[in-house]
Scaffold this motif. Structure first.
Motif, PDB file in Angstrom:
ATOM      1  N   GLY A 117       5.362   6.014  -4.198  1.00  0.00           N
ATOM      2  CA  GLY A 117       6.321   5.022  -3.744  1.00  0.00           C
ATOM      3  C   GLY A 117       7.489   4.772  -4.678  1.00  0.00           C
ATOM      4  N   HIS A 118       7.271   4.790  -5.991  1.00  0.00           N
ATOM      5  CA  HIS A 118       8.320   4.445  -6.953  1.00  0.00           C
ATOM      6  C   HIS A 118       9.225   5.616  -7.310  1.00  0.00           C
ATOM      7  N   SER A 172       2.521   6.651   1.611  1.00  0.00           N
ATOM      8  CA  SER A 172       2.824   5.660   0.577  1.00  0.00           C
ATOM      9  C   SER A 172       4.323   5.531   0.370  1.00  0.00           C
ATOM     10  N   SER A 212      -1.605   4.281  -4.063  1.00  0.00           N
ATOM     11  CA  SER A 212      -0.242   3.870  -4.415  1.00  0.00           C
ATOM     12  C   SER A 212       0.717   5.043  -4.445  1.00  0.00           C
ATOM     13  N   THR A 222      -1.405   8.921  -8.521  1.00  0.00           N
ATOM     14  CA  THR A 222      -2.308   7.871  -8.034  1.00  0.00           C
ATOM     15  C   THR A 222      -2.545   7.953  -6.536  1.00  0.00           C
ATOM     16  N   GLU A 223      -2.462   9.153  -5.975  1.00  0.00           N
ATOM     17  CA  GLU A 223      -2.657   9.297  -4.532  1.00  0.00           C
ATOM     18  C   GLU A 223      -4.061   8.879  -4.110  1.00  0.00           C
ATOM     19  N   ALA A 237       6.311   2.061   1.044  1.00  0.00           N
ATOM     20  CA  ALA A 237       7.043   1.456  -0.079  1.00  0.00           C
ATOM     21  C   ALA A 237       8.448   1.043   0.321  1.00  0.00           C
ATOM     22  N   ASP A 275       0.399  10.725   0.075  1.00  0.00           N
ATOM     23  CA  ASP A 275       1.644  10.313  -0.572  1.00  0.00           C
ATOM     24  C   ASP A 275       2.774  10.130   0.434  1.00  0.00           C
TER      25      ASP A 275
END
Length: 405
Positions: free
Chosen positions: A233-234, A306, A230, A225-226, A310, A303
């Motif tokens: 981050g996770h 992100s 988002s 989802t770059e 995050a 990324d």
């Protein structure tokens, strides 16, 4: 094969992987095909990986140290579109997926992925018939409200579109139209970031096939989802202290990125990248004669950012392959991609950038080599000024005098 010291970079593999990736439609939110493909390539190389529930791929190469760890990250998703509205005449209005201009969409061949199957079509301006609209064609604004999809089916009304199964919210993927030229240039849509993914896989292939020793565990990560911000981050583990993203570097007026060698980002729209990690990568390029240049990107997000936003306490950096006409018909050179692969191999073998990063409490000494005390004196004026201020405070009874030397 490109011969390097102690290993080879398989340029034929790089080209093959890139072509196969370009053939897989994967706008953000419609990336399962690319996920399966990359998992198969990792399995071919014998690299262990795990998948998050949404499909982010987290690989692992064992190094001498299990902690700290370093992540090398690329993204699989591309720009694209969705059906926003079906017009009374059966044409389809679009909403973009990712941030890009409708100017680059006009004239494209596309595939509409509906619940009942795939349909082909073309993105056209609202005034597409020059023999009808004459000079009005040139006065049409450039916005997503002024383009539409003409589906190559017998569709002349909204009911016709519904009848064959087209709906609002259907994904639209844009044909890449790749060309690999004999002089090394690669021209295609969606080099962002399928080219970066191919370069990373090529570097991993060299590491595995030559059984190269790694200084610390290296985690190749492929995100989904770059393009919508988002990103990764996770997917970052607690032991990851270094994060190097791989992505495009815009080649344009006012930019220093080039289509040859590695372009190392010093800053993007979020601010500067980590000083220590960025210079570590620059030194690797210098020590191993990898062509490179530096650049700053004013309208850019990746990324690497992100992950920091995050909340991960990591050092982040970004290496790029210079790309002309980003988010349009993009062009780079195979030299830039092989340079990225080379840097991935060198980086994976290098020692941790800051040996104490895995500790909970970092020693003060780790922060003393970015700038020396002498360099902070600005021509020798700072120490006398500080001492003068401290002396005045002593006279006023507001503390013990400290003379800096």
């Amino acid at each position: 094969m490109i011969e390097e010291k102690g290993y080879t970079l398989d340029s034929e593999y790089l080209t093959k992987v890139l072509l196969e990736l370009l053939a897989i439609p994967c706008p953000t939110g419609f990336t399962d095909g690319a996920v399966v493909y990359v998992c198969e390539r990792l399995s071919d190389l014998g690299i262990d990986y795990e998948l998050t529930r949404r499909g982010t791929i987290k690989g692992r190469l064992q190094g001498k140290l299990n902690a700290p760890q370093r992540a090398v990250v690329t993204h699989l998703d591309t720009i694209g579109a969705m059906v926003r509205e079906i017009k009374p005449n059966g044409r389809l209005c679009l909403t973009p997926v990712g941030h890009w201009s409708s100017r680059f969409a006009e004239g494209s061949r596309v595939t509409i992925f509906s619940d009942s199957g795939c349909f082909r079509g073309s993105v056209l301006p609202l005034y597409a018939a020059g023999h009808r609209y004459n000079e009005e064609v040139d006065r049409l604004p450039v916005t997503w409200d002024h383009v539409e999809i003409r589906v190559d089916e017998c569709i002349y009304s909204k009911e016709d579109a519904f009848r064959i199964g087209i709906s609002v919210g259907d994904f639209v993927a844009f044909d890449p139209n790749p060309e690999f030229l004999p002089n090394g240039f690669v021209v295609s849509r969606h080099l962002d970031n399928k080219a970066g993914t191919a370069a990373l896989l090529t570097g991993l292939k060299a590491i595995v096939e030559h059984d190269l020793p790694l200084a610390m565990d290296c985690l190749p990560i492929f995100t989904l989802t770059e393009e919508i911000g988002s990103g990764v981050g996770h997917a970052i583990e607690a032991d990851v202290t270094e994060f190097v993203g791989i992505d495009i570097g815009p080649v344009a007026e006012g930019q220093n990125a080039k289509e040859h060698g590695v372009t190392i980002a010093m800053k993007d729209s979020s601010g500067p990248f980590d000083w220590h990690l960025t210079r570590h990568l620059i030194h690797l390029c210098q020590d191993h004669h990898i062509p490179h240049q530096r650049d700053v990107f004013r309208y850019y997000y990746s990324d690497a950012v992100s992950a920091v936003q995050a909340g991960h306490d990591i050092r982040h950096a970004l290496v790029t392959f210079g790309t002309d006409a980003t988010h349009g018909y993009e062009r780079t050179h195979i030299d830039a991609l092989t340079a990225i692969s080379d840097l991935v191999v060198r980086y994976a073998q290098s020692e941790p950038v800051r040996p104490h990063d895995a500790q909970a409490n970092i020693p003060k000494e780790d922060f003393q080599d970015q700038i020396t005390w002498d360099e902070m004196q600005f021509g020798g004026t700072a120490v006398p000024m500080v001492n003068e201020v401290l002396g005045e405070r002593e006279k006023g009874g507001r503390g013990k005098k400290q003379v800096l030397k």
